[in-house]
Scaffold this motif. Structure first.
Motif, PDB file in Angstrom:
ATOM      1  N   ARG A  98       0.892  -1.124   0.177  1.00 51.10           N
ATOM      2  CA  ARG A  98       0.024   0.156  -0.074  1.00 51.10           C
ATOM      3  C   ARG A  98       0.798   1.305   0.091  1.00 51.10           C
ATOM      4  N   LEU A 105      -1.068   7.438   5.286  1.00 50.00           N
ATOM      5  CA  LEU A 105      -1.449   6.210   5.471  1.00 50.00           C
ATOM      6  C   LEU A 105      -2.491   5.674   6.234  1.00 50.00           C
ATOM      7  N   SER A 106      -3.578   5.141   5.925  1.00 45.92           N
ATOM      8  CA  SER A 106      -4.491   4.989   6.806  1.00 45.92           C
ATOM      9  C   SER A 106      -4.085   3.886   7.831  1.00 45.92           C
ATOM     10  N   GLU A 108      -5.886   1.301   8.484  1.00 49.29           N
ATOM     11  CA  GLU A 108      -6.424  -0.020   7.818  1.00 49.29           C
ATOM     12  C   GLU A 108      -5.328  -0.559   6.920  1.00 49.29           C
ATOM     13  N   ASP A 109      -4.633   0.496   5.948  1.00 48.62           N
ATOM     14  CA  ASP A 109      -3.756  -0.146   5.097  1.00 48.62           C
ATOM     15  C   ASP A 109      -2.495  -0.271   5.881  1.00 48.62           C
ATOM     16  N   TYR A 110      -2.275   0.311   6.802  1.00 43.06           N
ATOM     17  CA  TYR A 110      -0.786  -0.028   7.737  1.00 43.06           C
ATOM     18  C   TYR A 110      -1.067  -1.483   8.373  1.00 43.06           C
ATOM     19  N   ASN A 154       7.062   4.885   0.171  1.00 44.08           N
ATOM     20  CA  ASN A 154       6.459   3.869   0.663  1.00 44.08           C
ATOM     21  C   ASN A 154       7.078   3.320   1.778  1.00 44.08           C
ATOM     22  N   TYR A 157       5.479  -0.004   3.713  1.00 44.07           N
ATOM     23  CA  TYR A 157       5.945  -1.302   2.955  1.00 44.07           C
ATOM     24  C   TYR A 157       7.266  -1.744   3.075  1.00 44.07           C
ATOM     25  N   ASP A 197      -4.540  -3.288  -6.339  1.00 39.72           N
ATOM     26  CA  ASP A 197      -5.449  -2.597  -5.216  1.00 39.72           C
ATOM     27  C   ASP A 197      -5.787  -1.264  -5.053  1.00 39.72           C
ATOM     28  N   THR A 198      -4.585  -0.330  -5.498  1.00 35.08           N
ATOM     29  CA  THR A 198      -4.777   0.870  -5.152  1.00 35.08           C
ATOM     30  C   THR A 198      -4.528   1.841  -6.287  1.00 35.08           C
TER      31      THR A 198
END
Length: 246
Positions: A98, A105-106, A108-110, A154, A157, A197-198
């Motif tokens: 993500r 960064l949300s 949720e994504d974290y 990123n 990640y 996905d993004t």
């Protein structure tokens, strides 16, 4: 390095329904390896299993699994061992990326990246190690260029991939005297669904020949899995112009 025949051995591949996982399953099957295919997408796994059996004449097992779920991972390994009476190779490939700066960064994504790239590799390794010790097998991790150099676009990640390398090499140090080989393979961009996905996936962003193909990583997996006495500790496969853009 002295290599061994992979014919008749058994491999478990996470993230097998696409990209590096699919290419690796095919490459190992080509060498006569029976393959257990794990991913969340059940239909894709079943289709791949049928194709591999038809193309290569090996046995397959489709094991729909979310590597973020501890009990599901334990069941995945148990089912593989029961079906094939052992386990020789594990490819820790399932991963998630993500993008975005830390401040945007949300949560949720974290958490998705942490749970997939960190927890999933830990759960799989923990469940598989006793069986790899029995077979003196090979444990292979798909790392990343992002786990070796700073990734300003990123950082979260990248941090998960730094964890992958640190974990893998520390496991290598702890199980080497029990005959288990541990390998980290670090690609740069690979033409797969990664990133879809993004936004735009790598397969959409790059033309064939611009960056690494999944089949190139799969050949590295076969090479690492085929070592008899040595371990391929770390193997980097970079696009040829990577450092000119770094």
């Amino acid at each position: 390095m002295e290599t061994l025949s992979l014919d008749g051995r058994t491999a478990l591949i996470t993230g097998a329904s696409s990209g590096i996982g699919t290419a690796s399953a095919r490459a190992l099957a080509r060498e006569g390896v029976d393959v257990a295919l794990a991913a969340r997408r059940e239909d894709e796994l079943a289709e791949l299993a049928d194709e591999i059996e038809s193309d290569y004449g090996v046995e397959t097992l489709a094991v729909p699994t979310d590597v973020r779920e501890e009990e599901a991972v334990d069941a995945m390994v148990e089912e593989c061992v029961e079906r094939f009476d052992g386990l020789d190779v594990v490819l820790n490939n399932a991963g998630l990326g993500r993008g975005g700066a830390v401040e945007s960064l949300s949560t949720e994504d974290y958490r998705l990246m942490q749970e997939t790239n960190v927890d999933g590799m830990f759960f799989t390794t923990r469940a598989a190690l006793p069986h790899l010790k029995e077979s003196e097998g090979n444990l292979i991790f798909i790392g990343s260029f992002a786990g070796q150099y700073p990734r300003p676009s990123n950082p979260v990640y990248a941090a998960t991939k730094w964890w992958t390398r640190g974990f893998a090499h520390s496991v290598e140090a702890s199980v080497g005297d029990e005959g288990v080989a541990v390998t980290v393979i670090n690609p740069t961009e690979v033409r797969t669904e990664f990133g879809a996905d993004t936004g735009e996936s790598f397969a959409e962003r790059f033309e064939q020949g611009e960056v690494t193909e999944p089949e190139e990583i799969a050949e590295a997996v076969v090479f690492a899995a085929g070592q008899r006495n040595s371990t391929v500790s770390e193997l980097d496969l970079y696009r040829r112009d990577k450092f000119s853009h770094f």
